[in-house]
Scaffold this motif. Sequence first.
Motif, mmCIF file in Angstrom:
data_model
loop_
_atom_site.group_PDB
_atom_site.id
_atom_site.type_symbol
_atom_site.label_atom_id
_atom_site.label_comp_id
_atom_site.label_asym_id
_atom_site.label_seq_id
_atom_site.Cartn_x
_atom_site.Cartn_y
_atom_site.Cartn_z
ATOM 1 N N HIS A 106 5.024 -11.447 1.600
ATOM 2 C CA HIS A 106 4.428 -12.871 1.372
ATOM 3 C C HIS A 106 3.867 -12.553 2.526
ATOM 4 O O HIS A 106 3.071 -13.742 2.928
ATOM 5 N N GLU A 110 0.489 -14.450 4.412
ATOM 6 C CA GLU A 110 0.464 -15.591 4.582
ATOM 7 C C GLU A 110 -0.212 -15.358 5.825
ATOM 8 O O GLU A 110 -0.624 -16.054 6.206
ATOM 9 N N CYS A 144 2.214 -16.024 -5.780
ATOM 10 C CA CYS A 144 2.881 -16.936 -5.330
ATOM 11 C C CYS A 144 3.608 -18.413 -6.340
ATOM 12 O O CYS A 144 4.787 -18.599 -6.262
ATOM 13 N N TYR A 148 8.717 -18.517 -5.392
ATOM 14 C CA TYR A 148 9.882 -19.504 -5.380
ATOM 15 C C TYR A 148 10.145 -20.108 -6.614
ATOM 16 O O TYR A 148 8.743 -20.631 -6.829
ATOM 17 N N ASP A 164 4.518 -24.142 -1.053
ATOM 18 C CA ASP A 164 4.746 -23.125 -0.415
ATOM 19 C C ASP A 164 2.930 -23.395 1.308
ATOM 20 O O ASP A 164 1.999 -22.932 -0.011
ATOM 21 N N PRO A 309 12.556 -24.211 1.561
ATOM 22 C CA PRO A 309 12.046 -24.602 1.396
ATOM 23 C C PRO A 309 12.643 -26.057 0.654
ATOM 24 O O PRO A 309 13.122 -25.508 0.146
#
Length: 320
Positions: A106, A110, A144, A148, A164, A309
């Motif tokens: 991740h 990012e 993705c 989450y 996200d 989150p």
Amino acid sequence: MAAISPAAQDRLFVFGLGLATLAVFGVMRQMLVHYRDTAVIPPSENKPQYITQDVEDSLKLSTLDKLLDSPNYCIQETTAIIVCERALHDGPTMDVLFWYISRPDHKLREKGIRALIMMMNSATVKMIEKPDTYAALVKCLEYCIKDYPHNEFDPEWDNWHLRDVVEQNCLLVLIQLVDKFGIEGLVKSRFVERWLAKEPWGERAETGLSINFEIALRNGNRLSQLTMPLFRDPAGRAQLIKAKLVRNLTESDLSRLGDARMIDGEGTAGEDFEGMFVESRRRRDQSSEEEHIRRRHREAMVLNDGTRPLGRSDIIQRER
């Protein structure tokens, strides 16, 4: 003629000497003022200096690295623009950036997507319009899905801001690409099969058809900037039908859906829209009091301390 007396001569001499002295002082003053004005250096005009392409190309990476650490914000901004333009024109650099975006980790994704967002504007978006870009972005969206727990679709609110930052930025880039260059690249990347169909659209009918996806098309939320162009395109609509997200609609149904607009959550395409979305449809004949109560029910508070989150459980709505 009578001769001038010695006393008168003295007075005349003193008067003439005084006049001569005043004349000398006046002449000297004028000369000094002239020399002073001549010696003054006029201030030079601050002409704007532009960085030419040759100057940009001559800057070494070590120089750019130092300029990025400059305390002057304008210097930092100009240097960042130079670095971004160099990266966009360098094929291997962009390949490395797409590699970052398509990694399972991740943090790497990012970093990659933030760098890509920083490079993009209306003038440079055409430089990344290629299959590698679509492939990397859709691959990133696939990862993705597992990053989450996604919030299930709710017709009352848009869950865009609960996504996200990596997922949001990937979708933003795709929205810009679709807006500028059409839907073909998105269709070829199998966006529907690899990501859109895996979104938690909620309840499905007995035939397996998604009940909520067509409602999402009508709601005009942020994601509809991608789903509506897919729906209007024959190849994209075929993928949506194959994924059981929409029905096999006729062209007349398509035109009615495309003409629909949302005002305060209500459709404006007329009663012909009635047959397309039966489930979860709001009544149009509401009184002002009922409308006010419905709006109050949609009010909510978001409580999150930033340690996790943002999720659906953080949203507290009024009790109905």
